[in-house]
Write an enzyme that holds these catalytic residues in place. Structure first.
Site, PDB file in Angstrom:
ATOM      1  N   ASN A  21     -64.557 -21.201  17.691  1.00  0.00           N
ATOM      2  CA  ASN A  21     -64.021 -22.548  17.463  1.00  0.00           C
ATOM      3  C   ASN A  21     -62.545 -22.643  17.865  1.00  0.00           C
ATOM      4  O   ASN A  21     -62.116 -23.639  18.466  1.00  0.00           O
ATOM      5  CB  ASN A  21     -64.162 -22.943  15.985  1.00  0.00           C
ATOM      6  N   ASP A  57     -61.926 -24.185   6.650  1.00  0.00           N
ATOM      7  CA  ASP A  57     -62.576 -22.940   7.064  1.00  0.00           C
ATOM      8  C   ASP A  57     -62.818 -23.046   8.572  1.00  0.00           C
ATOM      9  O   ASP A  57     -63.553 -23.941   9.011  1.00  0.00           O
ATOM     10  CB  ASP A  57     -63.896 -22.819   6.292  1.00  0.00           C
ATOM     11  N   TYR A  96     -66.374  -6.093   9.359  1.00  0.00           N
ATOM     12  CA  TYR A  96     -64.994  -6.312   9.812  1.00  0.00           C
ATOM     13  C   TYR A  96     -64.782  -5.710  11.210  1.00  0.00           C
ATOM     14  O   TYR A  96     -64.435  -6.414  12.152  1.00  0.00           O
ATOM     15  CB  TYR A  96     -64.048  -5.671   8.799  1.00  0.00           C
ATOM     16  N   ASN A 118     -58.783 -21.241   4.125  1.00  0.00           N
ATOM     17  CA  ASN A 118     -59.801 -21.641   3.138  1.00  0.00           C
ATOM     18  C   ASN A 118     -59.535 -21.011   1.769  1.00  0.00           C
ATOM     19  O   ASN A 118     -60.310 -21.223   0.833  1.00  0.00           O
ATOM     20  CB  ASN A 118     -61.215 -21.308   3.629  1.00  0.00           C
ATOM     21  N   ARG A 166     -55.516  -2.904  -1.529  1.00  0.00           N
ATOM     22  CA  ARG A 166     -54.972  -2.001  -0.510  1.00  0.00           C
ATOM     23  C   ARG A 166     -54.021  -0.984  -1.131  1.00  0.00           C
ATOM     24  O   ARG A 166     -53.569  -1.134  -2.258  1.00  0.00           O
ATOM     25  CB  ARG A 166     -54.257  -2.803   0.583  1.00  0.00           C
ATOM     26  N   THR A 213     -59.173 -15.466   0.256  1.00  0.00           N
ATOM     27  CA  THR A 213     -58.418 -14.257  -0.102  1.00  0.00           C
ATOM     28  C   THR A 213     -56.914 -14.501  -0.110  1.00  0.00           C
ATOM     29  O   THR A 213     -56.151 -13.567  -0.361  1.00  0.00           O
ATOM     30  CB  THR A 213     -58.709 -13.081   0.871  1.00  0.00           C
ATOM     31  N   TYR A 251     -62.745 -15.724  27.532  1.00  0.00           N
ATOM     32  CA  TYR A 251     -62.023 -16.993  27.765  1.00  0.00           C
ATOM     33  C   TYR A 251     -60.860 -16.797  28.743  1.00  0.00           C
ATOM     34  O   TYR A 251     -60.522 -17.707  29.496  1.00  0.00           O
ATOM     35  CB  TYR A 251     -61.542 -17.595  26.434  1.00  0.00           C
ATOM     36  N   SER A 289     -59.043 -14.122   8.453  1.00  0.00           N
ATOM     37  CA  SER A 289     -60.097 -13.145   8.112  1.00  0.00           C
ATOM     38  C   SER A 289     -59.655 -12.380   6.874  1.00  0.00           C
ATOM     39  O   SER A 289     -58.481 -12.027   6.764  1.00  0.00           O
ATOM     40  CB  SER A 289     -60.314 -12.127   9.242  1.00  0.00           C
TER      41      SER A 289
HETATM   42  N1  UDP Z   1     -56.309   4.279  -0.904  1.00  0.00           N
HETATM   43  C1  UDP Z   1     -56.161   5.096  -2.011  1.00  0.00           C
HETATM   44  N2  UDP Z   1     -56.028   4.505  -3.233  1.00  0.00           N
HETATM   45  C2  UDP Z   1     -56.025   3.148  -3.412  1.00  0.00           C
HETATM   46  C3  UDP Z   1     -56.174   2.311  -2.275  1.00  0.00           C
HETATM   47  C4  UDP Z   1     -56.324   2.914  -1.030  1.00  0.00           C
HETATM   48  O1  UDP Z   1     -56.141   6.336  -1.886  1.00  0.00           O
HETATM   49  O2  UDP Z   1     -55.886   2.697  -4.564  1.00  0.00           O
HETATM   50  C5  UDP Z   1     -56.447   4.912   0.431  1.00  0.00           C
HETATM   51  C6  UDP Z   1     -57.727   4.508   1.166  1.00  0.00           C
HETATM   52  O3  UDP Z   1     -58.787   5.373   0.793  1.00  0.00           O
HETATM   53  C7  UDP Z   1     -57.297   4.687   2.623  1.00  0.00           C
HETATM   54  C8  UDP Z   1     -55.801   4.383   2.608  1.00  0.00           C
HETATM   55  O4  UDP Z   1     -55.379   4.483   1.238  1.00  0.00           O
HETATM   56  O5  UDP Z   1     -57.496   6.016   3.035  1.00  0.00           O
HETATM   57  C9  UDP Z   1     -55.476   2.983   3.125  1.00  0.00           C
HETATM   58  O6  UDP Z   1     -56.328   2.077   2.478  1.00  0.00           O
HETATM   59  P1  UDP Z   1     -56.178   0.506   2.572  1.00  0.00           P
HETATM   60  O7  UDP Z   1     -57.265  -0.075   1.728  1.00  0.00           O
HETATM   61  O8  UDP Z   1     -54.791   0.096   2.259  1.00  0.00           O
HETATM   62  O9  UDP Z   1     -56.404   0.142   4.102  1.00  0.00           O
HETATM   63  P2  UDP Z   1     -57.329   0.739   5.283  1.00  0.00           P
HETATM   64  O10 UDP Z   1     -56.400   1.549   6.113  1.00  0.00           O
HETATM   65  O11 UDP Z   1     -58.422   1.574   4.701  1.00  0.00           O
HETATM   66  O12 UDP Z   1     -57.818  -0.470   5.967  1.00  0.00           O
END
Ligand code: UDP
Length: 292
Positions: free
Chosen positions: A78, A37, A124, A13, A165, A16, A138, A54
């Site tokens: 679904n 979606d 999540y 969809n 991330r 993201t 299932y 997701s």
């Molecule tokens: N993190 C950070 N600075 C950023 C982005 C993420 O220090 O700009 C840290 C975040 O706090 C976490 C780790 O990096 O401890 C991984 O974060 P991410 O969002 O990549 O994935 P998560 O493991 O939290 O799903």
């Protein structure tokens, strides 16, 4: 999958994701893209379903909490129904987030997790836990050929520079000479898996004999602190960016995370091959080329 001669229908969809990531496939006669979606039912003929739908980055699912809860609950329902109608194989992409703030380290598949069911991340974590439960129903009730993978932190080319991330943030900041933003004190740990290794593991989990009803951790067990990621990315990109600490750390940000991949090693004969520096160099080169 296309290289191996399969026909692929890609449903997305695009909330993201970006169509530019599949631009090179659109002319392939075996490939079809449909904007859809999966919280809405769909009727198609299929032999295998990879349920990867997701939002998965923390800022992504915090921006779309309702969509995240629904794609992992209603969307999973679904797609399980679609698999059942076709007697198709099914793979659920779950997440290391089902372990929450782990009290067991490294995390093996037997560990039940320690998740805050009410926190901001729960849209999540808890919906993925529900998706796992529904998938196992299932398998038990309808003998569906389904398996679950728990994906640990993954990175590489084609990730969204703005998805928030750790790798996209640090690499774009390093390239642009902006401060590298370490949340909290940077002692929290993660283990980063390069995307080609992850894809290889996903295919093996789907097609290896005897994986029905099984769950596999997929990730790289090379555990590092976030501050180490900042330092390595800064060095590999030749950046002069300062490393800045930003407080407070986000709610329920796990302090430690590292997969135990013994099960994937023995059943799937899988383990990551690309080490951190090699993967980051490829990723940095890609981000430079897209001129983020
Ligand atoms: N993190 C950070 N600075 C950023 C982005 C993420 O220090 O700009 C840290 C975040 O706090 C976490 C780790 O990096 O401890 C991984 O974060 P991410 O969002 O990549 O994935 P998560 O493991 O939290 O799903």
């Amino acid at each position: 999958m296309l290289n191996e001669g399969h026909s692929v229908l890609c449903l997305h969809n695009l909330i993201t994701g970006h169509k530019r990531n599949i631009q090179h496939l659109l002319g392939d006669p075996g490939f079809r893209f449909q904007e859809h979606d999966v919280t809405q039912p769909i009727a198609v003929e299929t032999q295998a379903i990879f349920h990867l739908a997701s939002p998965a980055s923390p800022p992504g699912y915090l921006d779309y909490p309702l969509e995240t809860s629904l794609v992992n609950s209603l969307g999973t329902y679904n797609l399980l129904e679609l698999a059942r109608a076709n007697r198709a194989s099914f793979l659920l992409a779950s997440t290391s987030e089902v372990y929450g703030e782990p009290e067991v380290h490294p995390q093996s598949e037997e560990y039940w997790g320690h998740v805050n069911p009410l926190g901001a991340r729960s849209c999540y974590d808890e919906s993925k836990r529900f998706a796992e439960s529904l998938t196992m129903t299932y398998v038990r009730k309808f003998d569906l050929d389904a398996r679950i993978i728990r994906i640990f932190n993954t990175y590489g080319p084609h990730s969204d520079p703005n998805d928030g991330r750790v790798v996209p943030n640090f690499v774009t900041q390093a390239i642009k000479g902006q401060p590298i933003t370490v949340y909290g004190n940077g002692t929290q740990t993660r283990s980063l898996c390069y995307v080609s290794d992850m894809v290889d593991g996903i295919i093996k989990a789907m097609f290896t004999e005897g994986t029905k009803g099984q769950v596999f951790n997929l990730g790289n067990p090379d555990e590092r602190t976030v501050i180490e990621f900042a330092q390595v990315i800064k060095r590999l990109s030749g950046s002069a960016s300062p490393i800045e600490f930003r407080s407070p750390i986000s709610e329920d940000d796990p302090t430690r995370r590292c997969p135990d991949i013994s099960r994937a090693r023995s059943y799937l004969k899988w383990e990551p091959k690309v080490d951190l520096e090699e993967g980051l160099l490829k990723t940095i080169a890609w981000f430079r080329q897209v001129d983020c």
